[in-house]
Write an enzyme that holds these catalytic residues in place. Structure first.
Site, PDB file in Angstrom:
ATOM      1  N   TYR A 188      -1.674 -14.261   9.478  1.00 47.40           N
ATOM      2  CA  TYR A 188      -0.725 -13.407   8.875  1.00 47.40           C
ATOM      3  C   TYR A 188       0.269 -14.536   8.437  1.00 47.40           C
ATOM      4  O   TYR A 188       1.576 -14.126   7.534  1.00 47.40           O
ATOM      5  CB  TYR A 188      -0.117 -12.348   9.324  1.00 47.40           C
ATOM      6  CG  TYR A 188      -1.118 -11.334   9.881  1.00 47.40           C
ATOM      7  CD1 TYR A 188      -2.032 -10.818   8.800  1.00 47.40           C
ATOM      8  CD2 TYR A 188      -1.500 -11.104  11.192  1.00 47.40           C
ATOM      9  CE1 TYR A 188      -2.994  -9.882   9.230  1.00 47.40           C
ATOM     10  CE2 TYR A 188      -2.544  -9.782  11.517  1.00 47.40           C
ATOM     11  CZ  TYR A 188      -3.121  -9.502  10.560  1.00 47.40           C
ATOM     12  OH  TYR A 188      -4.248  -8.755  10.845  1.00 47.40           O
ATOM     13  N   PRO A 219       1.437   0.127  10.592  1.00 45.97           N
ATOM     14  CA  PRO A 219       1.603  -0.396  11.917  1.00 45.97           C
ATOM     15  C   PRO A 219       1.366  -1.964  12.073  1.00 45.97           C
ATOM     16  O   PRO A 219       0.763  -2.545  11.481  1.00 45.97           O
ATOM     17  CB  PRO A 219       0.384   0.407  12.523  1.00 45.97           C
ATOM     18  CG  PRO A 219       0.163   1.421  11.441  1.00 45.97           C
ATOM     19  CD  PRO A 219       0.766   1.094  10.236  1.00 45.97           C
ATOM     20  N   ASN A 220       2.571  -2.379  12.991  1.00 49.30           N
ATOM     21  CA  ASN A 220       2.362  -3.842  13.393  1.00 49.30           C
ATOM     22  C   ASN A 220       2.995  -4.746  12.455  1.00 49.30           C
ATOM     23  O   ASN A 220       3.061  -5.864  12.744  1.00 49.30           O
ATOM     24  CB  ASN A 220       1.143  -4.083  13.933  1.00 49.30           C
ATOM     25  CG  ASN A 220       0.513  -3.240  15.034  1.00 49.30           C
ATOM     26  OD1 ASN A 220       1.304  -2.971  15.993  1.00 49.30           O
ATOM     27  ND2 ASN A 220      -0.426  -2.692  14.971  1.00 49.30           N
ATOM     28  N   HIS A 232      -3.328  -6.313   1.320  1.00 44.75           N
ATOM     29  CA  HIS A 232      -3.515  -7.094   2.591  1.00 44.75           C
ATOM     30  C   HIS A 232      -3.238  -8.605   2.599  1.00 44.75           C
ATOM     31  O   HIS A 232      -3.650  -9.050   1.559  1.00 44.75           O
ATOM     32  CB  HIS A 232      -5.090  -6.899   3.116  1.00 44.75           C
ATOM     33  CG  HIS A 232      -5.352  -5.439   3.347  1.00 44.75           C
ATOM     34  ND1 HIS A 232      -4.760  -4.441   4.137  1.00 44.75           N
ATOM     35  CD2 HIS A 232      -6.105  -4.666   2.380  1.00 44.75           C
ATOM     36  CE1 HIS A 232      -5.377  -3.381   3.950  1.00 44.75           C
ATOM     37  NE2 HIS A 232      -5.896  -3.425   3.100  1.00 44.75           N
ATOM     38  N   GLU A 241      -3.048  -1.333  -3.088  1.00 46.48           N
ATOM     39  CA  GLU A 241      -3.246  -1.647  -1.468  1.00 46.48           C
ATOM     40  C   GLU A 241      -3.147  -3.130  -1.497  1.00 46.48           C
ATOM     41  O   GLU A 241      -3.745  -3.838  -2.166  1.00 46.48           O
ATOM     42  CB  GLU A 241      -4.657  -1.017  -1.350  1.00 46.48           C
ATOM     43  CG  GLU A 241      -5.090  -1.342   0.022  1.00 46.48           C
ATOM     44  CD  GLU A 241      -6.593  -1.049   0.335  1.00 46.48           C
ATOM     45  OE1 GLU A 241      -6.995  -0.284  -0.404  1.00 46.48           O
ATOM     46  OE2 GLU A 241      -7.247  -1.432   1.442  1.00 46.48           O
ATOM     47  N   ALA A 244      -3.698  -1.420  10.220  1.00 50.72           N
ATOM     48  CA  ALA A 244      -4.893  -0.800  10.562  1.00 50.72           C
ATOM     49  C   ALA A 244      -5.263   0.396  10.421  1.00 50.72           C
ATOM     50  O   ALA A 244      -6.601   0.867  10.220  1.00 50.72           O
ATOM     51  CB  ALA A 244      -5.126  -1.239  12.100  1.00 50.72           C
ATOM     52  N   ARG A 272       3.104 -12.529  14.883  1.00 47.22           N
ATOM     53  CA  ARG A 272       1.801 -11.779  15.143  1.00 47.22           C
ATOM     54  C   ARG A 272       0.915 -12.746  14.726  1.00 47.22           C
ATOM     55  O   ARG A 272       1.000 -12.794  13.360  1.00 47.22           O
ATOM     56  CB  ARG A 272       2.037 -10.377  14.737  1.00 47.22           C
ATOM     57  CG  ARG A 272       0.525  -9.729  14.620  1.00 47.22           C
ATOM     58  CD  ARG A 272       0.638  -8.513  13.605  1.00 47.22           C
ATOM     59  NE  ARG A 272      -0.642  -7.889  13.636  1.00 47.22           N
ATOM     60  CZ  ARG A 272      -1.088  -6.848  12.866  1.00 47.22           C
ATOM     61  NH1 ARG A 272      -0.314  -6.520  11.606  1.00 47.22           N
ATOM     62  NH2 ARG A 272      -2.239  -6.307  12.945  1.00 47.22           N
ATOM     63  N   ASN A 320       0.793  -1.757   2.271  1.00 47.71           N
ATOM     64  CA  ASN A 320      -0.198  -2.661   3.262  1.00 47.71           C
ATOM     65  C   ASN A 320      -0.117  -1.492   4.283  1.00 47.71           C
ATOM     66  O   ASN A 320       0.692  -1.376   5.188  1.00 47.71           O
ATOM     67  CB  ASN A 320       0.575  -3.614   3.757  1.00 47.71           C
ATOM     68  CG  ASN A 320      -0.543  -4.640   4.693  1.00 47.71           C
ATOM     69  OD1 ASN A 320      -1.333  -3.668   5.151  1.00 47.71           O
ATOM     70  ND2 ASN A 320      -0.212  -5.833   4.924  1.00 47.71           N
ATOM     71  N   ARG A 337     -13.048 -11.092   7.675  1.00 46.57           N
ATOM     72  CA  ARG A 337     -12.888 -10.795   9.137  1.00 46.57           C
ATOM     73  C   ARG A 337     -13.817  -9.981   9.706  1.00 46.57           C
ATOM     74  O   ARG A 337     -14.954  -9.869   9.322  1.00 46.57           O
ATOM     75  CB  ARG A 337     -11.541 -10.397   9.249  1.00 46.57           C
ATOM     76  CG  ARG A 337     -10.509 -11.264   8.789  1.00 46.57           C
ATOM     77  CD  ARG A 337      -8.927 -10.830   8.927  1.00 46.57           C
ATOM     78  NE  ARG A 337      -8.533 -10.835  10.068  1.00 46.57           N
ATOM     79  CZ  ARG A 337      -7.374 -10.194  10.701  1.00 46.57           C
ATOM     80  NH1 ARG A 337      -6.635  -9.625   9.657  1.00 46.57           N
ATOM     81  NH2 ARG A 337      -7.229 -10.016  11.901  1.00 46.57           N
TER      82      ARG A 337
HETATM   83  C1  DQA Z   1      -3.743  -6.418   7.429  1.00 47.98           C
HETATM   84  C2  DQA Z   1      -5.148  -6.260   7.705  1.00 47.98           C
HETATM   85  C3  DQA Z   1      -5.569  -5.078   8.683  1.00 47.98           C
HETATM   86  O1  DQA Z   1      -6.942  -5.113   8.946  1.00 47.98           O
HETATM   87  C4  DQA Z   1      -4.848  -5.271  10.102  1.00 47.98           C
HETATM   88  O2  DQA Z   1      -5.025  -4.257  10.850  1.00 47.98           O
HETATM   89  C5  DQA Z   1      -3.392  -5.519   9.768  1.00 47.98           C
HETATM   90  C6  DQA Z   1      -2.857  -6.410   8.584  1.00 47.98           C
HETATM   91  C7  DQA Z   1      -3.364  -7.380   6.491  1.00 47.98           C
HETATM   92  O3  DQA Z   1      -2.190  -7.414   6.030  1.00 47.98           O
HETATM   93  O4  DQA Z   1      -4.079  -8.321   6.361  1.00 47.98           O
HETATM   94  O5  DQA Z   1      -2.536  -4.816  10.348  1.00 47.98           O
HETATM   95  O6  DQA Z   1      -3.312  -4.983   6.763  1.00 47.98           O
END
Ligand code: DQA
Length: 159
Positions: free
Chosen positions: A23, A10-11, A106, A104, A82, A18, A79, A113
């Site tokens: 990021y 998501p996102n 990020h 995984e 959230a 964003r 990735n 954070r």
């Molecule tokens: C993320 C870190 C997550 O906490 C966040 O919700 C994201 C991006 C990252 O790539 O740093 O959507 O996965």
């Protein structure tokens, strides 16, 4: 040529605009192009998939679990956004396909954070974790999957 899945949750379709302080300015298309060129260098066919829907991510993990079992896939860079911090279903999907190596990844250093980002349901099911290297982390994760497969090849004859 084996496939590698670059899976984004998501996102992550909003990358580029964003929270650029967290990021960076690369878009998802930039990240996917980086992964495709890394795949060419590593001799892997790259498939990129992003969804804002948990179930679509789960279906994709199941698909690659089947592909891995028949020798068509090397693994997955994931990735989960959230959903990392909330989704037992993603944990179960990775465990459930039994074998597909999932790294995984990020972009940000989630441990530097907010506290709610410090826990991951995905990490206990992951083959490895790459955190805080920006979008270059996707390429590090791809290289890590290749190294793991080569390590496995030295002990298992079927790879
Ligand atoms: C993320 C870190 C997550 O906490 C966040 O919700 C994201 C991006 C990252 O790539 O740093 O959507 O996965």
């Amino acid at each position: 040529m084996k496939k590698i899945l670059i899976l984004n949750g998501p996102n992550l379709n909003l990358l580029g605009t964003r929270e650029p302080d967290q990021y960076g300015h690369a878009t998802l298309a930039d990240v996917e192009a980086l992964c495709v060129s890394t795949g060419q260098r590593l001799g892997l066919a790259v498939e990129c998939f992003q969804s804002n829907w948990e179930g679509a991510l789960i279906d994709k993990i199941h698909e690659y679990g089947r592909l891995f079992k028949c020798g068509g896939a090397l693994g997955c860079v994931f990735n989960p956004g959230a959903l990392t911090h909330t989704s037992i279903a993603l944990h179960d999907a990775i465990k459930g396909v039994d074998g597909l190596p999932v790294v995984e990844c990020h972009i940000s250093n989630v441990h530097a954070r907010e506290g709610f980002r410090h826990h991951s349901w995905v990490s206990p099911a992951a083959a490895g974790i790459v955190v805080g290297f920006g979008v270059e982390g996707y390429t590090l994760a791809m290289e890590g999957l290749v190294r793991k497969a080569l390590g496995a090849a030295s002990t298992h004859t079927h790879i």
